[in-house]
Design an enzyme around this catalytic site. Structure first.
Site, mmCIF file in Angstrom:
data_model
loop_
_atom_site.group_PDB
_atom_site.id
_atom_site.type_symbol
_atom_site.label_atom_id
_atom_site.label_comp_id
_atom_site.label_asym_id
_atom_site.label_seq_id
_atom_site.Cartn_x
_atom_site.Cartn_y
_atom_site.Cartn_z
ATOM 1 N N ASN A 165 -7.006 6.168 -1.950
ATOM 2 C CA ASN A 165 -5.921 5.244 -1.650
ATOM 3 C C ASN A 165 -6.131 4.066 -2.600
ATOM 4 O O ASN A 165 -7.076 3.299 -2.439
ATOM 5 C CB ASN A 165 -6.027 4.818 -0.177
ATOM 6 C CG ASN A 165 -4.857 3.977 0.273
ATOM 7 O OD1 ASN A 165 -4.113 3.434 -0.538
ATOM 8 N ND2 ASN A 165 -4.698 3.848 1.593
ATOM 9 N N CYS A 217 -4.881 -3.077 2.631
ATOM 10 C CA CYS A 217 -4.661 -3.027 4.077
ATOM 11 C C CYS A 217 -5.888 -3.345 4.927
ATOM 12 O O CYS A 217 -6.256 -4.486 5.088
ATOM 13 C CB CYS A 217 -4.048 -1.697 4.463
ATOM 14 S SG CYS A 217 -3.341 -1.771 6.128
ATOM 15 N N LYS A 275 -9.498 2.028 -2.210
ATOM 16 C CA LYS A 275 -9.732 1.455 -0.873
ATOM 17 C C LYS A 275 -11.102 1.844 -0.317
ATOM 18 O O LYS A 275 -11.444 3.034 -0.247
ATOM 19 C CB LYS A 275 -8.627 1.922 0.074
ATOM 20 C CG LYS A 275 -8.634 1.286 1.457
ATOM 21 C CD LYS A 275 -7.377 1.727 2.216
ATOM 22 C CE LYS A 275 -7.247 1.101 3.579
ATOM 23 N NZ LYS A 275 -5.999 1.544 4.263
ATOM 24 N N ASN A 332 0.106 -1.179 5.464
ATOM 25 C CA ASN A 332 0.968 -0.425 6.393
ATOM 26 C C ASN A 332 0.294 -0.569 7.744
ATOM 27 O O ASN A 332 -0.710 0.099 8.021
ATOM 28 C CB ASN A 332 1.000 1.061 6.027
ATOM 29 C CG ASN A 332 1.902 1.369 4.847
ATOM 30 O OD1 ASN A 332 3.067 1.724 5.002
ATOM 31 N ND2 ASN A 332 1.361 1.242 3.646
ATOM 32 N N GLU A 380 0.859 -1.205 0.000
ATOM 33 C CA GLU A 380 0.000 0.000 0.000
ATOM 34 C C GLU A 380 0.894 1.254 0.000
ATOM 35 O O GLU A 380 1.903 1.284 0.717
ATOM 36 C CB GLU A 380 -0.841 -0.022 1.291
ATOM 37 C CG GLU A 380 -1.695 1.202 1.536
ATOM 38 C CD GLU A 380 -2.359 1.183 2.926
ATOM 39 O OE1 GLU A 380 -1.756 0.636 3.887
ATOM 40 O OE2 GLU A 380 -3.484 1.700 3.044
ATOM 41 N N GLU A 398 -6.563 8.625 7.470
ATOM 42 C CA GLU A 398 -6.993 8.208 6.116
ATOM 43 C C GLU A 398 -8.316 8.851 5.723
ATOM 44 O O GLU A 398 -8.544 9.162 4.560
ATOM 45 C CB GLU A 398 -7.084 6.686 6.032
ATOM 46 C CG GLU A 398 -5.725 6.029 6.044
ATOM 47 C CD GLU A 398 -5.738 4.640 5.431
ATOM 48 O OE1 GLU A 398 -6.279 4.464 4.340
ATOM 49 O OE2 GLU A 398 -5.214 3.724 6.095
HETATM 50 N N1 CDV Z 1 -3.275 1.259 6.436
HETATM 51 C C1 CDV Z 1 -4.209 0.624 7.168
HETATM 52 O O1 CDV Z 1 -5.317 0.411 6.714
HETATM 53 N N2 CDV Z 1 -3.848 0.245 8.416
HETATM 54 C C2 CDV Z 1 -4.747 -0.390 9.345
HETATM 55 C C3 CDV Z 1 -4.382 -0.092 10.772
HETATM 56 C C4 CDV Z 1 -4.287 1.311 11.065
HETATM 57 C C5 CDV Z 1 -5.378 -0.700 11.705
HETATM 58 C C6 CDV Z 1 -4.766 -1.894 9.232
HETATM 59 O O2 CDV Z 1 -5.861 -2.458 9.203
HETATM 60 O O3 CDV Z 1 -3.713 -2.529 9.247
#
Ligand code: CDV
Length: 307
Positions: free
Chosen positions: A107, A168, A124, A193, A47, A142
């Protein structure tokens, strides 16, 4: 005829603000070359691969913020990565901050085939965190920097299979995988991330790696699909992020896993017929799923009692 592919996950170490665009691109080119040397047909990046994970801090200056975004596609920031992938005949998935012509910010994640043609774009859907800064050791903004994705969970045909993309936080939601499995996706590629520490919920700090794999393994198994999950790992701008990039089989087994918190390439030969076998004998959606009995509520309350 068996359907096999070699896929690679290009885990990246931190991308600090002070690192030049050329330096980051050089690291990515090296990962593409390593993937190609292992005979991979596809390499998946994390990501927001080529920039620091900027939702971790407050940016008030619009120009400073927009510097992290790419107009429509990520090719302009890292042309060498795309050129090298084309030369080596390897497809790539790359996460990036997308700015549209209309100045909408997403994103995003995109799949390019070996000739460099854009095959699939995803924006996303599950944006974690907040729209306003919080009292916390790091931010998660975000909702301030991105709109919720407006493309659903699209799936595209690629190289004799069907591929879906996620990003993510999406990996923690059962619907993500199911939405793509119902469209016939056999591989889901996602980058992440993920901080080791969750502000205000320290009790889960020791479970962060476990939850990462639990979510991807459950998604893979319950939907009979391959999942390629790729981290941006290590301490980036003071935030420690997990690694643990993994390639997960439709059995739920992890068949390859990164062991470092740095740039690291993992790869696996994946058998797409495994998807077919699991969907025929266990998760046969057409024969055994009963959505008309689920009574799913589209937007329930958060379930938080104090709400
Ligand atoms: N970049 C993300 O979506 N990170 C989220 C964290 C912040 C909970 C994740 O689900 O890994």
């Amino acid at each position: 005829m068996s359907r096999e592919l070699v896929v690679a996950a290009a885990q990246m170490g931190p991308v600090e603000r002070k690192e030049s665009v050329e330096s980051v691109a050089g690291r990515m080119v090296s990962l593409v070359e390593r993937a190609a040397s292992r005979g991979s047909q596809l390499v998946v990046f994390p990501e927001l691969a080529a920039v620091p994970f900027f939702p971790h801090w407050v940016i008030d200056d619009r120009q400073e913020l927009l510097a992290y975004y790419d107009l429509d596609e990520p090719v302009g920031r890292a042309p060498d990565v795309f050129r090298r992938a084309r030369e080596l005949g390897i497809a790539i998935v790359i996460g990036y901050a997308e700015r549209t012509e209309q100045n909408r910010l997403f994103n995003s994640n995109a799949l390019y085939d070996k000739s460099g043609e854009l095959i699939l774009k995803y924006r996303k859907v599950h944006l974690p965190g907040f729209g306003t800064p919080q009292e916390a050791e790091h931010q998660l903004l975000e909702k301030r920097y991105f709109e919720v994705g407006d493309l659903g969970f699209p799936v595209a045909e690629w190289s004799g299979t069907k591929v879906g993309l996620a990003i993510c936080n999406d990996r923690r939601w059962a619907e993500t995988y199911r939405a793509m499995a119902l469209q016939g996706a056999e591989i889901v590629c996602l980058g992440y991330n993920t901080p080791v520490h969750t502000p205000h919920l320290p009790e889960i700090d020791t479970l962060t790696n476990f939850h990462n794999h639990l979510a991807m393994q459950a998604g893979a198994y319950q939907n009979s699909m391959w999942v390629v999950g790729v981290a941006k790992a290590g301490v980036e701008e003071g935030v420690e992020q997990i690694g643990g990039s993994a390639i997960v089989a439709p059995s739920g087994e992890v068949v390859a896993q990164a062991t470092s918190q740095a740039d690291e390439l993992i790869s696996a030969e994946i058998d797409l017929d495994m998807v077919t076998r699991y969907r025929r004998d266990i998760f046969n959606f057409a024969h055994h799923r009963r959505p008309e009995h689920y009574g799913i509520i589209a937007q329930p309350s958060s379930g938080v009692v104090s709400e």
